[in-house]
Design a protein around this motif. Structure first.
Motif, PDB file in Angstrom:
ATOM      1  N   PRO A 114       0.817  -1.229   0.000  1.00 42.38           N
ATOM      2  CA  PRO A 114       0.000   0.000   0.000  1.00 42.38           C
ATOM      3  C   PRO A 114       0.843   1.269   0.000  1.00 42.38           C
ATOM      4  O   PRO A 114       0.452   2.279  -0.588  1.00 42.38           O
ATOM      5  N   VAL A 115       2.018   1.231   0.654  1.00 46.50           N
ATOM      6  CA  VAL A 115       2.910   2.400   0.645  1.00 46.50           C
ATOM      7  C   VAL A 115       3.516   2.592  -0.740  1.00 46.50           C
ATOM      8  O   VAL A 115       3.572   3.710  -1.266  1.00 46.50           O
ATOM      9  N   LEU A 116       3.967   1.497  -1.364  1.00 43.37           N
ATOM     10  CA  LEU A 116       4.538   1.598  -2.712  1.00 43.37           C
ATOM     11  C   LEU A 116       3.487   2.046  -3.723  1.00 43.37           C
ATOM     12  O   LEU A 116       3.794   2.825  -4.636  1.00 43.37           O
ATOM     13  N   ALA A 117       2.259   1.561  -3.575  1.00 41.08           N
ATOM     14  CA  ALA A 117       1.190   1.967  -4.493  1.00 41.08           C
ATOM     15  C   ALA A 117       0.921   3.458  -4.378  1.00 41.08           C
ATOM     16  O   ALA A 117       0.668   4.134  -5.378  1.00 41.08           O
ATOM     17  N   ALA A 118       0.972   3.995  -3.160  1.00 39.52           N
ATOM     18  CA  ALA A 118       0.785   5.436  -2.984  1.00 39.52           C
ATOM     19  C   ALA A 118       1.906   6.219  -3.661  1.00 39.52           C
ATOM     20  O   ALA A 118       1.683   7.305  -4.208  1.00 39.52           O
ATOM     21  N   GLU A 119       3.117   5.657  -3.661  1.00 37.08           N
ATOM     22  CA  GLU A 119       4.224   6.328  -4.347  1.00 37.08           C
ATOM     23  C   GLU A 119       4.046   6.254  -5.864  1.00 37.08           C
ATOM     24  O   GLU A 119       4.243   7.243  -6.576  1.00 37.08           O
ATOM     25  N   ILE A 120       3.626   5.089  -6.372  1.00 30.94           N
ATOM     26  CA  ILE A 120       3.484   4.902  -7.815  1.00 30.94           C
ATOM     27  C   ILE A 120       2.360   5.767  -8.363  1.00 30.94           C
ATOM     28  O   ILE A 120       2.504   6.415  -9.412  1.00 30.94           O
ATOM     29  N   VAL A 121       1.217   5.810  -7.679  1.00 29.92           N
ATOM     30  CA  VAL A 121       0.028   6.492  -8.197  1.00 29.92           C
ATOM     31  C   VAL A 121       0.008   7.960  -7.820  1.00 29.92           C
ATOM     32  O   VAL A 121      -0.309   8.829  -8.645  1.00 29.92           O
ATOM     33  N   GLU A 122       0.360   8.281  -6.578  1.00 28.83           N
ATOM     34  CA  GLU A 122       0.193   9.643  -6.078  1.00 28.83           C
ATOM     35  C   GLU A 122       1.501  10.371  -5.823  1.00 28.83           C
ATOM     36  O   GLU A 122       1.492  11.536  -5.420  1.00 28.83           O
ATOM     37  N   GLY A 123       2.637   9.686  -6.027  1.00 29.82           N
ATOM     38  CA  GLY A 123       3.924  10.350  -5.857  1.00 29.82           C
ATOM     39  C   GLY A 123       4.367  10.542  -4.428  1.00 29.82           C
ATOM     40  O   GLY A 123       5.279  11.329  -4.161  1.00 29.82           O
ATOM     41  N   VAL A 124       3.755   9.842  -3.469  1.00 29.28           N
ATOM     42  CA  VAL A 124       4.178   9.946  -2.073  1.00 29.28           C
ATOM     43  C   VAL A 124       5.505   9.192  -1.911  1.00 29.28           C
ATOM     44  O   VAL A 124       5.564   7.991  -2.179  1.00 29.28           O
ATOM     45  N   PRO A 125       6.594   9.842  -1.487  1.00 25.69           N
ATOM     46  CA  PRO A 125       7.901   9.163  -1.418  1.00 25.69           C
ATOM     47  C   PRO A 125       7.903   8.057  -0.379  1.00 25.69           C
ATOM     48  O   PRO A 125       7.752   8.314   0.824  1.00 25.69           O
ATOM     49  N   ALA A 126       8.063   6.808  -0.827  1.00 20.41           N
ATOM     50  CA  ALA A 126       8.039   5.666   0.081  1.00 20.41           C
ATOM     51  C   ALA A 126       9.289   5.573   0.933  1.00 20.41           C
ATOM     52  O   ALA A 126       9.318   4.830   1.913  1.00 20.41           O
ATOM     53  N   THR A 127      10.344   6.319   0.579  1.00 20.12           N
ATOM     54  CA  THR A 127      11.561   6.289   1.375  1.00 20.12           C
ATOM     55  C   THR A 127      11.418   7.089   2.665  1.00 20.12           C
ATOM     56  O   THR A 127      12.223   6.945   3.579  1.00 20.12           O
ATOM     57  N   GLY A 128      10.413   7.945   2.747  1.00 17.16           N
ATOM     58  CA  GLY A 128      10.175   8.730   3.955  1.00 17.16           C
ATOM     59  C   GLY A 128       9.250   8.005   4.915  1.00 17.16           C
ATOM     60  O   GLY A 128       8.792   6.886   4.660  1.00 17.16           O
ATOM     61  N   PRO A 129       8.943   8.634   6.047  1.00 16.69           N
ATOM     62  CA  PRO A 129       8.005   8.024   6.990  1.00 16.69           C
ATOM     63  C   PRO A 129       6.565   8.163   6.488  1.00 16.69           C
ATOM     64  O   PRO A 129       6.004   9.248   6.471  1.00 16.69           O
ATOM     65  N   VAL A 130       5.968   7.057   6.061  1.00 17.66           N
ATOM     66  CA  VAL A 130       4.634   7.045   5.467  1.00 17.66           C
ATOM     67  C   VAL A 130       3.801   5.989   6.179  1.00 17.66           C
ATOM     68  O   VAL A 130       4.295   4.900   6.470  1.00 17.66           O
ATOM     69  N   ALA A 131       2.551   6.314   6.425  1.00 18.64           N
ATOM     70  CA  ALA A 131       1.609   5.351   6.998  1.00 18.64           C
ATOM     71  C   ALA A 131       0.318   5.392   6.194  1.00 18.64           C
ATOM     72  O   ALA A 131      -0.167   6.466   5.838  1.00 18.64           O
ATOM     73  N   VAL A 132      -0.234   4.218   5.904  1.00 19.90           N
ATOM     74  CA  VAL A 132      -1.513   4.094   5.211  1.00 19.90           C
ATOM     75  C   VAL A 132      -2.569   3.755   6.256  1.00 19.90           C
ATOM     76  O   VAL A 132      -2.406   2.789   7.019  1.00 19.90           O
ATOM     77  N   LEU A 133      -3.634   4.552   6.300  1.00 23.63           N
ATOM     78  CA  LEU A 133      -4.654   4.422   7.339  1.00 23.63           C
ATOM     79  C   LEU A 133      -5.983   3.968   6.764  1.00 23.63           C
ATOM     80  O   LEU A 133      -6.371   4.382   5.671  1.00 23.63           O
ATOM     81  N   HIS A 134      -6.648   3.118   7.527  1.00 19.66           N
ATOM     82  CA  HIS A 134      -8.024   2.713   7.221  1.00 19.66           C
ATOM     83  C   HIS A 134      -8.792   2.701   8.528  1.00 19.66           C
ATOM     84  O   HIS A 134      -8.366   2.081   9.512  1.00 19.66           O
ATOM     85  N   ALA A 135      -9.933   3.407   8.558  1.00 22.37           N
ATOM     86  CA  ALA A 135     -10.740   3.525   9.785  1.00 22.37           C
ATOM     87  C   ALA A 135      -9.899   4.067  10.931  1.00 22.37           C
ATOM     88  O   ALA A 135     -10.006   3.610  12.071  1.00 22.37           O
ATOM     89  N   ASN A 136      -9.040   5.031  10.599  1.00 20.64           N
ATOM     90  CA  ASN A 136      -8.218   5.752  11.584  1.00 20.64           C
ATOM     91  C   ASN A 136      -7.149   4.874  12.227  1.00 20.64           C
ATOM     92  O   ASN A 136      -6.586   5.234  13.268  1.00 20.64           O
ATOM     93  N   ARG A 137      -6.836   3.739  11.622  1.00 21.93           N
ATOM     94  CA  ARG A 137      -5.772   2.873  12.133  1.00 21.93           C
ATOM     95  C   ARG A 137      -4.773   2.566  11.026  1.00 21.93           C
ATOM     96  O   ARG A 137      -5.129   2.497   9.854  1.00 21.93           O
ATOM     97  N   VAL A 138      -3.526   2.370  11.416  1.00 26.58           N
ATOM     98  CA  VAL A 138      -2.453   2.089  10.460  1.00 26.58           C
ATOM     99  C   VAL A 138      -2.605   0.661   9.943  1.00 26.58           C
ATOM    100  O   VAL A 138      -2.683  -0.294  10.724  1.00 26.58           O
ATOM    101  N   VAL A 139      -2.676   0.515   8.608  1.00 25.95           N
ATOM    102  CA  VAL A 139      -2.728  -0.815   7.998  1.00 25.95           C
ATOM    103  C   VAL A 139      -1.422  -1.157   7.291  1.00 25.95           C
ATOM    104  O   VAL A 139      -1.168  -2.322   6.987  1.00 25.95           O
TER     105      VAL A 139
END
Length: 520
Positions: free
Chosen positions: A17-42
Motif C-alpha cells: 500500500p505504501v509503494l502503491a501510494a508512491e506509484i500512483v500519487e507520488g508519495v515518497p516511500a523512502t520517507g516516513p509514510v503510513a496508510v490508514l483505514h478507519a483511523n488505524r495504520v494498515v
C-alpha cells in the motif's frame, strides 16, 4: 505424498500500500509514510517503523511517535491498479498467475522450476525481472500450498517438498491472519501453529466453528485450495489503416464509425463496457496524436463514434471547442487510427442510473441524450456532480453527459468555513447585488474584525421593493487563497429569513452585499 498441496511459488512485495501510494500519487516511500483505514495504520514504510509506527496504531498515536509522518488514506482500487504491471511482468515469464491480493501473486511452481532450471533459479529470475521491468523490490517463497508459500515469501525461503508442516510448526498463531482467533488461542496457552495443529480436528470444529477448522487445516499444512488462475487480459484494441491519408473531418468520421462498431462488438463479446476510450492517430508524416475520453459506462457504438468524431474534428480543424488558443493542425492526413478501451468494467457492474438497471430503458435514454450531443455538441447535455468546496456554487460541477463524473474538488477533506446543511435549493448562476439596512435605515456594514454595525432589518435586491428581515444568522467568514494575491478572496456570509417566508443566502464581499442562493 498423495493428496498433498501443490507446490506453489508466491511473489510478495513488502509494504505494497505504501509503494502503491508512491506509484500512483507520488508519495515518497523512502520517507516516513503510513496508510490508514478507519483511523488505524494498515501499512507503513520502513522509516516509519524505525520511528516506532506499527500496524494497528491509531492515527494520533502514530503521529505522536513520528511527528513528520505522512498519512495516506487506504485505497484498495489504487493498490490493485498499481499492482497490475507487476502481475503482467510475472506473466511474461510464467503462465497461470493468481492475484492473491494487491502486492501478492502466486503460480504453480512446477512449470517455472522446469523451464527456468529449478525452484531457486525460478525465484531469482522472477525477482530480477520484476525489479528491472517495474522498479519494484519483491521476495519469493516456495512451499506446499498458497498459505505456506505466502509465509515463506516473507522470509524469502524455499521450503523443501514435504517440509511445510515442520516449517509452519514454529510460527506464532498470529501468522494465521485472524487476530480474534489468535488472541483466544494465546489465552488458552496455544502459542504456535504446531501447537494448534496438534489439537484434534473435531474438537477444533466444535469449539471454534468452520473458520477455526479451516485455520486448523492451514496450520497443519493441509492447504488444498487450488490456484484460481488469472486469464491474461484480451487485446480489445481495434486499428484502421488508410492508404489515402484522411484529411477531412467527414471522411475521418466515416472511417471511425466502422472502427467504433468493431470495438463495441468486441467489448460486447466479452460482456464489457468501456469507461475510458483512448483515441490514437498517426499522420503520413509520422506525427502521433493521442487523447483519452472518460465515460460513465455504457458506451454504445454510436457514442464511441461521436467521441471519435469530436476528437478528429478538434485535430483536423485545429479547434478545441472553446474560446482561446487554437491548436495547430496536423501537417498531413491520418493514415492510422486506433481505438483503445483504456478502462473496462463488466456490464452487470454498472451503477444503477435514473432509469433503472442497465437495460432497455437506460439504453433508450442514453441514445436520446447522445443523439442531442451528436447534433449540438458534447457540452449540450450536462449533469451535476457534487464535490467539495465552501460555497454552494463551488460544490457543483456540470459534466457533459457520458463523461466520467468526477468532482472539481474532493469532497472528503474537511472544508473549514463550509456552510452547514441543509443546502440551498437554488444556486444563482450569477449573484444578485443587494443592499441591507438596519432599523434606522442605515446601511449595515461588516468590519475587518467581522463585527456587524447593526442588526439587519430590511433587504433590497437590485431595484426591487424592500423586504423585511425577520431572522438572520452569521457572519461566517471565508478567507481563501490568501497566499496568492491574484486569487485571494475574502467574504462573509449570512442566512436571512424574510417576512414573506423566503430564506436567502447572502454574502458580503469588498463591502458589497450579494444574494448567492435561495433556500426552499
Amino acid at each position: 505424498m498423495t493428496g498433498s498441496p501443490a507446490r506453489t511459488l508466491l511473489l510478495w512485495c513488502p509494504d505494497w500500500p505504501v509503494l502503491a501510494a508512491e506509484i500512483v500519487e507520488g508519495v515518497p516511500a523512502t520517507g516516513p509514510v503510513a496508510v490508514l483505514h478507519a483511523n488505524r495504520v494498515v501499512a507503513c514504510s520502513e522509516r516509519a517503523r524505525a520511528e516506532g509506527v506499527r500496524r494497528g496504531l491509531r492515527k494520533r498515536e502514530a503521529q505522536g511517535r513520528c511527528p513528520q509522518l505522512t498519512v495516506v488514506e487506504y485505497d484498495p482500487g489504487r493498490d490493485a491498479r498499481a499492482f497490475e504491471p507487476v502481475v503482467a511482468a510475472v506473466e511474461e515469464l510464467v503462465a497461470g498467475v493468481e492475484v492473491v491480493r494487491p502486492g501478492s501473486c502466486a503460480v504453480a511452481a512446477r512449470g517455472p522450476s522446469r523451464y527456468l532450471g529449478g525452484e531457486e533459479a525460478a525465484a531469482e529470475r522472477i525477482i530480477e525481472h520484476v525489479a528491472q521491468s517495474c522498479l519494484v523490490e519483491s521476495q519469493v517463497g516456495i512451499a506446499d500450498g498458497v498459505f505456506a508459500a505466502g509465509l515463506a515469501a516473507r522470509a524469502g525461503r524455499v521450503v523443501a517438498p514435504g517440509g511445510t508442516p515442520e516449517f509452519l510448526a514454529g510460527l506464532p498463531v498470529e501468522a494465521l491472519g485472524r487476530s480474534a482467533l489468535a488472541d483466544l488461542l494465546r489465552r488458552l496457552g496455544v502459542r504456535t501453529l504446531g501447537d494448534f495443529a496438534a489439537l484434534p480436528a473435531g474438537d477444533v470444529l466444535a469449539r471454534f466453528g468452520f473458520d477455526g477448522a479451516l485455520a486448523h487445516r492451514l496450520a497443519a499444512g493441509r492447504d488444498h485450495r487450488p490456484l484460481a488462475v488469472r486469464q491474461p487480459p484480451a487485446d480489445l484494441t481495434v486499428t484502421g489503416e488508410y492508404d489515402d491519408p484522411v484529411d477531412r473531418v467527414d471522411a475521418a468520421a466515416f472511417a471511425a464509425r466502422a472502427l467504433a462498431e468493431q470495438l463495441h462488438d468486441r467489448l460486447a463479446g466479452h460482456g464489457l463496457a468501456c469507461t475510458r476510450l483512448g483515441i490514437e492517430a498517426v499522420t503520413a508524416h509520422g506525427q502521433e496524436l493521442h487523447r483519452v475520453w472518460r465515460h460513465d459506462g455504457l458506451l454504445t457504438a454510436s457514442a464511441i463514434a461521436d467521441r471519435v468524431r469530436w476528437q478528429l474534428d478538434g485535430w483536423l480543424s485545429g479547434s478545441n471547442g472553446r474560446a482561446g488558443a487554437r491548436p495547430a493542425r496536423p501537417s498531413s492526413g491520418i493514415i492510422r487510427l486506433r481505438l483503445i478501451p483504456d478502462g473496462v468494467i463488466a456490464q452487470a457492474g454498472l451503477q444503477t442510473g435514473l432509469w433503472g438497471e442497465t437495460g432497455e430503458e437506460r439504453e433508450r435514454a442514453h441514445r436520446a441524450l447522445s443523439r442531442v450531443q451528436g447534433i449540438l455538441g458534447p457540452e449540450a447535455v450536462v449533469t451535476a456532480v457534487l464535490g467539495g468546496g465552501r460555497s454552494p456554487a463551488d460544490q457543483v460541477r456540470l459534466v457533459p453527459w457520458g463523461d466520467e463524473r468526477l468532482p472539481a474538488r474532493p469532497g472528503a477533506p474537511p472544508w473549514p468555513g463550509r456552510l452547514p446543511p441543509p443546502a440551498p435549493a437554488v444556486v444563482l448562476p450569477s449573484p444578485l447585488a443587494a443592499t441591507v439596512h438596519d432599523a434606522a435605515g442605515e446601511p449595515v456594514v461588516i468590519s475587518a474584525r467581522l463585527a456587524v454595525s447593526a442588526a439587519p432589518a430590511r433587504l433590497v435586491v437590485g431595484a426591487g421593493r424592500p423586504a423585511e428581515i425577520v431572522g438572520w444568522a452569521g457572519p461566517w467568514p471565508v478567507d481563501e487563497r490568501w497566499w496568492a494575491p491574484a486569487e485571494a478572496r475574502r467574504r462573509a456570509r449570512f442566512q436571512v429569513s424574510l417576512a414573506d417566508g423566503a430564506a436567502l443566502l447572502l454574502a458580503v464581499e469588498a463591502g458589497q452585499w450579494l444574494v448567492e442562493a435561495i433556500y426552499d
